[in-house]
Design an enzyme around this catalytic site. Structure first.
Site, mmCIF file in Angstrom:
data_model
loop_
_atom_site.group_PDB
_atom_site.id
_atom_site.type_symbol
_atom_site.label_atom_id
_atom_site.label_comp_id
_atom_site.label_asym_id
_atom_site.label_seq_id
_atom_site.Cartn_x
_atom_site.Cartn_y
_atom_site.Cartn_z
ATOM 1 N N SER A 140 0.836 -1.472 0.289
ATOM 2 C CA SER A 140 0.058 0.203 0.431
ATOM 3 C C SER A 140 0.629 1.465 -0.090
ATOM 4 O O SER A 140 1.972 1.293 0.425
ATOM 5 C CB SER A 140 -0.693 0.059 1.473
ATOM 6 O OG SER A 140 -1.311 1.521 1.421
ATOM 7 N N TYR B 63 -3.268 -0.037 9.879
ATOM 8 C CA TYR B 63 -3.344 -0.939 8.428
ATOM 9 C C TYR B 63 -1.787 -0.725 7.828
ATOM 10 O O TYR B 63 -0.800 -1.180 7.351
ATOM 11 C CB TYR B 63 -4.125 0.460 7.765
ATOM 12 C CG TYR B 63 -4.598 -0.475 5.760
ATOM 13 C CD1 TYR B 63 -5.287 -1.081 5.558
ATOM 14 C CD2 TYR B 63 -3.564 0.972 5.086
ATOM 15 C CE1 TYR B 63 -5.058 -1.350 4.803
ATOM 16 C CE2 TYR B 63 -3.804 0.813 3.708
ATOM 17 C CZ TYR B 63 -4.544 -0.831 3.812
ATOM 18 O OH TYR B 63 -4.974 -0.966 2.408
HETATM 19 C C1 GCO Z 1 -7.414 5.776 3.307
HETATM 20 C C2 GCO Z 1 -7.087 4.493 2.088
HETATM 21 C C3 GCO Z 1 -5.665 3.816 2.119
HETATM 22 C C4 GCO Z 1 -5.373 2.889 0.747
HETATM 23 C C5 GCO Z 1 -4.202 2.140 -0.314
HETATM 24 C C6 GCO Z 1 -3.688 3.215 -0.565
HETATM 25 O O1 GCO Z 1 -8.037 5.355 4.081
HETATM 26 O O2 GCO Z 1 -6.405 6.097 3.291
HETATM 27 O O3 GCO Z 1 -7.988 3.134 2.138
HETATM 28 O O4 GCO Z 1 -5.254 3.506 2.974
HETATM 29 O O5 GCO Z 1 -6.938 1.322 1.123
HETATM 30 O O6 GCO Z 1 -3.740 1.377 0.974
HETATM 31 O O7 GCO Z 1 -2.374 2.601 -0.941
#
Ligand code: GCO
Length: 263
Positions: free
Chosen positions: A146, A159
């Site tokens: 990501s 995340y």
């Molecule tokens: C956020 C997005 C990201 C994407 C993605 C970006 O809330 O900023 O959901 O996290 O999912 O992974 O690369």
């Protein structure tokens, strides 16, 4: 005789969570390059719908219900897939979740859930698929990273911790498994137009304007924009590429950005 470096004919690819969005777009790319597609989900209904969709565009596809975080189930299903469809030549660890909560308000159990799906499950699935790849003398593993493998953003701390960890897990898998002719790499998608981002993509929404101004290519990614990277890292074309994260982000990571009032 020339060979097509990107041809995946005869290969079997498992794309975890490949029932919609980016996973489905990458799986379709692999399918169109000749691979048989296997996807999983927790819902039989979502799987049936996805398999129909793959078949409607001429792709041989199979769906299996299993939970990527449950090692016992993973081991059983891998054996089943390899007996019923074929040895898994390509694994894309795509299944993932996000919980957008500021760290200071986040419950430990929510943080743990994100780490479990986004970081521990790629370990569980890869560890058990790679054993067959080692025996057969090769394979391809792609971990879906990501922008948050590199950057922070308010509310996505768990995340980011998972996706940053997945980048390093990719490098360590390459360290341990490249010697068996297995190429382990990552794809780092930027901001893509999927159903999940639909509410924040509407014209005039501050996040929509922010992403467009923050992306040198000045647009959201189309899920099909990931197909080239997925085919490359699944094919003979990448046989000496290892431990690399290929960011497909319209240039976001190339730039610090600019103030919003400047053109
Ligand atoms: C956020 C997005 C990201 C994407 C993605 C970006 O809330 O900023 O959901 O996290 O999912 O992974 O690369």
């Amino acid at each position: 005789m020339s060979i097509n470096l990107f041809d995946l004919t005869g290969k079997t690819a498992l794309i975890t969570g490949g029932v919609h969005g980016l996973g489905m777009a990458m799986a379709k790319g692999l399918g169109q390059a000749g691979a048989k597609i296997v996807v999983n989900d927790l819902s039989e209904e979502a799987l049936d719908k996805a398999v129909e969709e793959y078949k409607s565009v001429g792709i041989e596809a199979y769906g299996y219900v299993f939970d990527v975080t449950d090692e016992k189930a993973v081991i059983e299903v891998i054996t089943k897939i390899e007996a019923e469809v074929g040895p898994i030549d390509i694994l894309i660890n795509n299944a993932g979740i996000i919980k957008r909560t500021p760290l200071i308000e986040m419950e430990v159990e929510d943080f743990t859930a994100v780490i479990t799906v986004d970081l521990i499950s790629p370990f569980i699935v890869s560890k058990n698929v790679v054993k067959g790849m080692i025996k057969r003398g090769g394979g391809k593993i792609i971990n879906i990273c990501s922008m948050m493998s590199e950057l922070g953003r308010d509310s996505v701390g768990a995340y980011a911790a998972a996706k940053g960890g997945l980048k390093m897990l990719t490098k360590n898998m390459a360290t341990e498994w490249a010697r068996f002719n297995i190429q382990i790499n990552g794809i780092g998608p930027g901001y893509f137009a999927t159903s999940q981002t639909a509410p924040i993509r509407v014209d005039g929404h501050p996040f929509n304007d922010f992403i467009i101004s923050r992306t040198p290519a000045a647009r959201w990614g189309d899920p099909d924009d990931l197909q080239g990277a997925a085919i490359f890292l699944s094919s003979k074309a990448s046989d000496f590429v290892n431990g690399h994260i290929l960011y497909v982000d319209g240039g976001i990571l190339a730039t610090i950005g600019k103030p919003s009032n400047e053109s």
